[in-house]
Design a protein around this motif. Structure first.
Motif, short mmCIF file in Angstrom:
data_model
loop_
_atom_site.label_atom_id
_atom_site.label_comp_id
_atom_site.label_asym_id
_atom_site.label_seq_id
_atom_site.Cartn_x
_atom_site.Cartn_y
_atom_site.Cartn_z
N ALA A 21 0.86 -1.18 0.00
CA ALA A 21 0.00 0.00 0.00
C ALA A 21 0.90 1.23 0.00
N SER A 22 0.70 2.10 -0.97
CA SER A 22 1.47 3.35 -0.99
C SER A 22 0.75 4.38 -0.11
N ARG A 23 1.47 5.44 0.21
CA ARG A 23 0.90 6.49 1.06
C ARG A 23 0.40 7.66 0.22
N ARG A 24 -0.72 8.21 0.65
CA ARG A 24 -1.24 9.43 0.04
C ARG A 24 -0.43 10.62 0.54
N ASP A 26 -1.40 12.98 2.30
CA ASP A 26 -1.74 13.29 3.70
C ASP A 26 -1.18 12.24 4.67
N GLY A 27 -0.47 11.22 4.13
CA GLY A 27 0.14 10.20 4.97
C GLY A 27 -0.70 8.96 5.18
N SER A 28 -1.97 8.99 4.81
CA SER A 28 -2.82 7.81 4.97
C SER A 28 -2.47 6.78 3.90
N LEU A 29 -2.79 5.52 4.20
CA LEU A 29 -2.48 4.43 3.27
C LEU A 29 -3.58 4.23 2.25
N ARG A 30 -3.18 3.96 1.03
CA ARG A 30 -4.13 3.53 0.00
C ARG A 30 -4.45 2.06 0.25
N PRO A 31 -5.47 1.51 -0.41
CA PRO A 31 -5.77 0.09 -0.24
C PRO A 31 -4.59 -0.79 -0.69
N PHE A 32 -4.44 -1.94 -0.04
CA PHE A 32 -3.39 -2.90 -0.42
C PHE A 32 -3.69 -3.51 -1.78
N ILE A 33 -2.62 -3.76 -2.53
CA ILE A 33 -2.71 -4.54 -3.77
C ILE A 33 -1.70 -5.68 -3.66
N THR A 34 -1.94 -6.75 -4.39
CA THR A 34 -1.04 -7.90 -4.40
C THR A 34 -0.05 -7.75 -5.55
N ILE A 35 1.24 -7.94 -5.24
CA ILE A 35 2.29 -7.81 -6.26
C ILE A 35 3.25 -8.99 -6.15
N TRP A 36 3.99 -9.20 -7.23
CA TRP A 36 5.05 -10.21 -7.21
C TRP A 36 6.31 -9.59 -6.64
N THR A 37 7.10 -10.41 -6.01
CA THR A 37 8.35 -9.92 -5.41
C THR A 37 9.42 -10.98 -5.52
N ASN A 54 2.00 2.37 -14.27
CA ASN A 54 0.90 1.85 -13.47
C ASN A 54 0.67 2.80 -12.29
N PRO A 55 -0.56 3.25 -12.05
CA PRO A 55 -0.80 4.25 -11.01
C PRO A 55 -0.26 3.89 -9.63
N TRP A 56 -0.43 2.64 -9.16
CA TRP A 56 0.06 2.31 -7.82
C TRP A 56 1.58 2.44 -7.76
N TYR A 57 2.25 2.02 -8.83
CA TYR A 57 3.72 2.06 -8.86
C TYR A 57 4.21 3.51 -8.87
N ALA A 58 3.59 4.33 -9.70
CA ALA A 58 3.97 5.74 -9.77
C ALA A 58 3.76 6.43 -8.41
N ARG A 59 2.64 6.14 -7.74
CA ARG A 59 2.37 6.72 -6.42
C ARG A 59 3.40 6.27 -5.40
N ALA A 60 3.73 4.98 -5.42
CA ALA A 60 4.70 4.45 -4.46
C ALA A 60 6.07 5.09 -4.67
N ARG A 61 6.48 5.23 -5.91
CA ARG A 61 7.78 5.86 -6.20
C ARG A 61 7.77 7.33 -5.78
N ARG A 62 6.68 8.00 -6.06
CA ARG A 62 6.57 9.42 -5.73
C ARG A 62 6.59 9.65 -4.22
N SER A 63 5.83 8.84 -3.48
CA SER A 63 5.74 9.04 -2.04
C SER A 63 6.98 8.53 -1.31
N GLY A 64 7.61 7.47 -1.85
CA GLY A 64 8.79 6.91 -1.21
C GLY A 64 8.50 6.21 0.11
N ALA A 65 7.22 5.99 0.39
CA ALA A 65 6.83 5.35 1.66
C ALA A 65 5.59 4.51 1.43
#
Length: 71
Positions: A21-24, A26-37, A54-65
């Motif tokens: 889950a990436s952070r918005r 405002d610091g709150s968490l977005r919903p969890f998604i399942t990914i390969w690792t 992919n939106p979740w990936y871009a958000r995660a990279r942007r927020s860094g958390a």
């Protein structure tokens, strides 16, 4: 990023999927998604099936958390 603990690395290494889950802004968490690792040594890699735009990936990279769940 904080270094992974040996226990965290072991737990992540035992699974093929994580829930992430990436952070918005405002610091709150977005919903969890399942990914390969994959674990390589002390590093964890995740992959966006739809690429870097992919939106979740871009958000995660942007927020860094975010948050993960493994196993």
């Amino acid at each position: 990023m904080t270094a992974w603990t040996p226990d965290e690395l072991a737990r992540i290494g035992r699974t093929d999927e994580l829930r992430i889950a990436s952070r918005r802004k405002d610091g709150s968490l977005r919903p969890f998604i399942t990914i390969w690792t994959v674990r390589v040594g002390d590093d964890i890699y995740v992959r966006s099936a739809a690429g870097v735009d992919n939106p979740w990936y871009a958000r995660a990279r942007r927020s860094g958390a975010g948050r993960i769940e493994a196993g």
